[in-house]
Design an enzyme around this catalytic site. Structure first.
Site, PDB file in Angstrom:
ATOM      1  N   HIS A 101       5.002  21.643  12.683  1.00 25.06           N
ATOM      2  CA  HIS A 101       4.675  20.218  12.743  1.00 25.06           C
ATOM      3  C   HIS A 101       5.494  19.530  13.835  1.00 25.06           C
ATOM      4  O   HIS A 101       6.691  19.779  13.973  1.00 25.06           O
ATOM      5  CB  HIS A 101       5.013  19.537  11.411  1.00 25.06           C
ATOM      6  CG  HIS A 101       3.994  19.727  10.343  1.00 25.06           C
ATOM      7  ND1 HIS A 101       3.841  20.917   9.668  1.00 25.06           N
ATOM      8  CD2 HIS A 101       3.082  18.867   9.820  1.00 25.06           C
ATOM      9  CE1 HIS A 101       2.873  20.770   8.756  1.00 25.06           C
ATOM     10  NE2 HIS A 101       2.403  19.544   8.831  1.00 25.06           N
ATOM     11  N   ASN A 132      11.520  27.124  12.830  1.00 19.84           N
ATOM     12  CA  ASN A 132      10.771  26.144  12.047  1.00 19.84           C
ATOM     13  C   ASN A 132      11.338  25.975  10.644  1.00 19.84           C
ATOM     14  O   ASN A 132      11.449  24.856  10.135  1.00 19.84           O
ATOM     15  CB  ASN A 132       9.301  26.568  11.982  1.00 19.84           C
ATOM     16  CG  ASN A 132       8.441  25.607  11.194  1.00 19.84           C
ATOM     17  OD1 ASN A 132       8.515  24.404  11.365  1.00 19.84           O
ATOM     18  ND2 ASN A 132       7.626  26.150  10.313  1.00 19.84           N
TER      19      ASN A 132
END
Length: 239
Positions: A101, A132
């Site tokens: 994201h 991440n």
């Protein structure tokens, strides 16, 4: 880590090229804008990654007491962007990269719709799984932490970078990075990600910080200050 600014840099707007006689039969498009109430994404067709995502995060959106969970959300292709120009689930399957994201889902937990909107592929770039799930999550948590007590809102820009590396002495700089997918629909893997955070102190006073983080596993003991960069340098490198 935060630097004071007295004014916000002016954003220049492009003229509507369709009004030019040169654009009579259309103007080539190499990017699209996808937006929601929480963020705006500028999506690049060539790399199949967001150029940047601008989000507005508030204390309410980040710390709302709700039962909304990202576990119930699914990634989806964005109807505002040609499907063939987007990264697909199969492109990242067993690649070692997550669907990272840019606008964090946890920043928008105040409503089901807001969190769901962050799962558009227009808000996603290939991000090393170890980054991440660990250090990048720490970066996101730091940004939310600014809103926990001191500030009411923040404007956050997160983007992808494809930076060259310095070769052997005298050879100069060279660009080289991994791609996923199949020819000619390659998905370009960013070498770095940046995050710029602006928090208003008043109508005329702002605090700002800029970070550039490599797309690789990072030792959890590395301080965030290690990745601070001057805003001007980031703008020169990212455009």
């Amino acid at each position: 880590m935060l630097r004071a600014l007295s004014t916000v840099p002016t954003v220049l707007r492009c003229d509507d090229l369709q009004q030019s006689p040169v654009g009579k039969f259309g103007v080539p498009r190499t990017s699209s804008v996808a937006s929601s109430d929480s963020f705006i994404a500028q999506f690049d067709y060539r790399t199949r990654c967001p150029l940047f995502v601008l989000e507005h995060v508030t204390r309410t959106s980040a710390y709302a007491e709700t039962s909304i969970s990202r576990k119930s959300q699914n990634f989806f292709r964005d109807s505002r962007i040609p499907s063939r120009m987007q990264c697909g689930t199969a492109d990242l399957f067993k690649s070692g990269y997550d669907r990272g994201h840019m606008a964090a889902a946890a920043n928008h937990r105040h409503s089901e719709q807001a969190m769901n909107s962050t799962f558009t592929m227009a808000n996603v770039a290939p991000q090393k799984a170890e980054l991440n799930r660990k250090y990048w999550a720490r970066v996101e948590s730091f940004c939310r932490g600014l809103l926990k007590s001191r500030f009411e809102e923040a404007f956050v820009v997160t983007g992808t970078m494809f930076l060259p590396s310095l070769q052997s002495e005298g050879s100069g700089w060279q660009t080289g990075y991994k791609t996923l997918g199949t020819m000619p629909r390659w998905v370009h893997v960013p070498t770095h990600f940046y995050k710029v955070v602006l928090v208003p102190e008043s109508d005329k006073q702002f605090l700002i910080l800029a970070l550039v983080v490599p797309n690789e596993e990072i030792d959890e003991d590395t301080p965030l200050t290690h990745f601070l960069v001057p805003l001007d340098a980031l703008e020169d490198a990212a455009g």
